[in-house]
Design an enzyme around this catalytic site. Structure first.
Site, PDB file in Angstrom:
ATOM      1  N   ARG A 186      54.284  17.289   9.638  1.00  6.07           N
ATOM      2  CA  ARG A 186      53.136  16.642   8.855  1.00  6.07           C
ATOM      3  C   ARG A 186      53.623  15.398   7.962  1.00  6.07           C
ATOM      4  NH1 ARG A 186      48.257  17.465   5.415  1.00  6.07           N
ATOM      5  NH2 ARG A 186      48.896  17.059   3.199  1.00  6.07           N
ATOM      6  N   TYR A 200      35.902  14.556   0.554  1.00  4.74           N
ATOM      7  CA  TYR A 200      36.624  14.117   2.068  1.00  4.74           C
ATOM      8  C   TYR A 200      35.391  14.084   2.792  1.00  4.74           C
ATOM      9  CZ  TYR A 200      40.943  15.149  -0.234  1.00  4.74           C
ATOM     10  OH  TYR A 200      42.192  15.021  -1.198  1.00  4.74           O
ATOM     11  N   HIS A 235      45.124  14.614   0.613  1.00  6.66           N
ATOM     12  CA  HIS A 235      45.818  14.255  -0.584  1.00  6.66           C
ATOM     13  C   HIS A 235      44.517  14.040  -1.821  1.00  6.66           C
ATOM     14  CE1 HIS A 235      49.771  13.263   1.251  1.00  6.66           C
ATOM     15  NE2 HIS A 235      49.611  14.487   1.154  1.00  6.66           N
ATOM     16  N   LYS A 240      43.776  22.413   0.279  1.00 11.23           N
ATOM     17  CA  LYS A 240      44.144  23.004  -1.263  1.00 11.23           C
ATOM     18  C   LYS A 240      43.013  22.624  -1.957  1.00 11.23           C
ATOM     19  CE  LYS A 240      49.035  22.098  -1.068  1.00 11.23           C
ATOM     20  NZ  LYS A 240      50.279  21.578  -1.964  1.00 11.23           N
ATOM     21  N   HIS A 283      56.610  21.407   7.987  1.00 10.91           N
ATOM     22  CA  HIS A 283      56.176  20.490   7.068  1.00 10.91           C
ATOM     23  C   HIS A 283      56.634  18.969   7.244  1.00 10.91           C
ATOM     24  CE1 HIS A 283      53.695  19.388   3.520  1.00 10.91           C
ATOM     25  NE2 HIS A 283      54.661  18.476   2.917  1.00 10.91           N
ATOM     26  N   ARG A 302      48.707  21.136   7.110  1.00  3.99           N
ATOM     27  CA  ARG A 302      49.436  22.016   6.667  1.00  3.99           C
ATOM     28  C   ARG A 302      49.652  23.117   7.475  1.00  3.99           C
ATOM     29  NH1 ARG A 302      46.248  19.853   2.394  1.00  3.99           N
ATOM     30  NH2 ARG A 302      47.322  18.700   0.802  1.00  3.99           N
TER      31      ARG A 302
END
Length: 294
Positions: A243, A275, A266, A172, A240, A149
């Site tokens: 991406r 992750y 995600h 995020k 974006h 991002r």
């Protein structure tokens, strides 16, 4: 004609302060145009003769280039370089008016790999300083080549240097993921770091604005907006979108969906999986086998 092309190269590098990559590309276009006109006219070309180039001549040149396989975005950049060279060689106001090639407005994301690279190149080419050109190229390569991002890319610090085969990214909700880096992406970031006039170390921001502060994402968005207009790309072509293109191109070439979720940061179907637990070596293999520019 060779002297004129050499003088134009000096003008681009010294007066316009274009990057070495841009100078090479534009000089190559000038040589192609000169060689084409010799064959097209059946006589040698000269700076004085360039003032007589017509819109029909330019259409013929673009048709010649399109026959070699270039797409709309590349053709638009080629025409921009031709206009610049003709204006330099024959004088302002002598270049015939010709509408450049374009794609349908509102082109849905994702954009093609060629268009993604052409977009990044155009943004870099139109920077006012070589180090800013290198910075813009590096940022957009991280978006398309690594799926970051824009906020994640601009949030990177000097602590990531020197780069390795992978990059740890905090996305995020403060989730961390491992992103493999293509050699081209590593080279782009390292080239920028070498040219940046501001010290980059530790927790200091990697990408800087013209005055040394943290780079504002709005500057990149405006640069992309200008490039998409010059290239005839749709309004949905945003940072974006690069991406999004990264993800779509990987899926289209057989990437594993679960691995792709990890690459993008995600939310996982298994909410407890973090992750960083994903095998970075496996992600690197998936990435190299699937990415269109790996």
């Amino acid at each position: 004609m060779q002297e004129t092309i050499s003088a134009w190269a000096d003008h681009l590098a010294q007066q316009r302060r274009r990057s070495a990559h841009t100078v090479r590309a534009y000089v190559a276009t000038a040589h192609r145009l000169s060689a084409f006109l010799v064959e097209h006219w059946g006589e040698s070309s000269s700076p004085a003769r360039l003032a007589e180039v017509t819109a029909a001549d330019l259409r013929a040149y673009l048709a010649f280039r399109r026959a070699s396989g270039i797409g709309n975005a590349s053709a638009a950049r080629e025409l921009s370089a031709v206009r610049g060279f003709l204006s330099f060689a024959a004088g302002e106001g002598t270049t015939p008016r010709l509408r450049g090639p374009s794609v349908k407005k509102g082109v849905p994301r994702p954009i093609s790999p060629d268009e993604a690279v052409a977009l990044a190149e155009d943004v870099a080419d139109n920077a006012r300083e070589p180090w800013i050109a290198a910075r813009n190229w590096a940022v957009l390569m991280l978006l398309y080549g690594a799926g970051l991002r824009i906020g994640e890319a601009l949030g990177l610090t000097g602590a990531i240097l020197p780069l390795g085969a992978t990059l740890s990214v905090t996305g995020k909700r403060a989730k961390t993921r491992i992103v493999p880096l293509l050699p081209q992406v590593r080279e782009a970031v390292e080239s920028y770091a070498a040219l940046c006039p501001w010290p980059i170390a530790g927790k200091e921001a990697l990408f800087r604005g013209a005055k040394g502060g943290v780079l504002d994402a709005a500057l990149i968005r405006r640069a992309v907006q200008g490039a998409r207009g010059r290239l005839g790309l749709g309004e949905r072509t945003t940072p974006h979108a690069l991406r999004h293109s990264f993800a779509t191109h990987l899926l289209g070439r057989g990437a594993d969906l679960r691995a792709l979720q990890e690459l993008l940061g995600h939310a996982s179907l298994r909410s407890t999986q973090i992750y960083t637990a994903v095998d970075a070596a496996h992600l690197l293999d998936v990435y190299r086998n699937a990415h269109p520019r790996a």
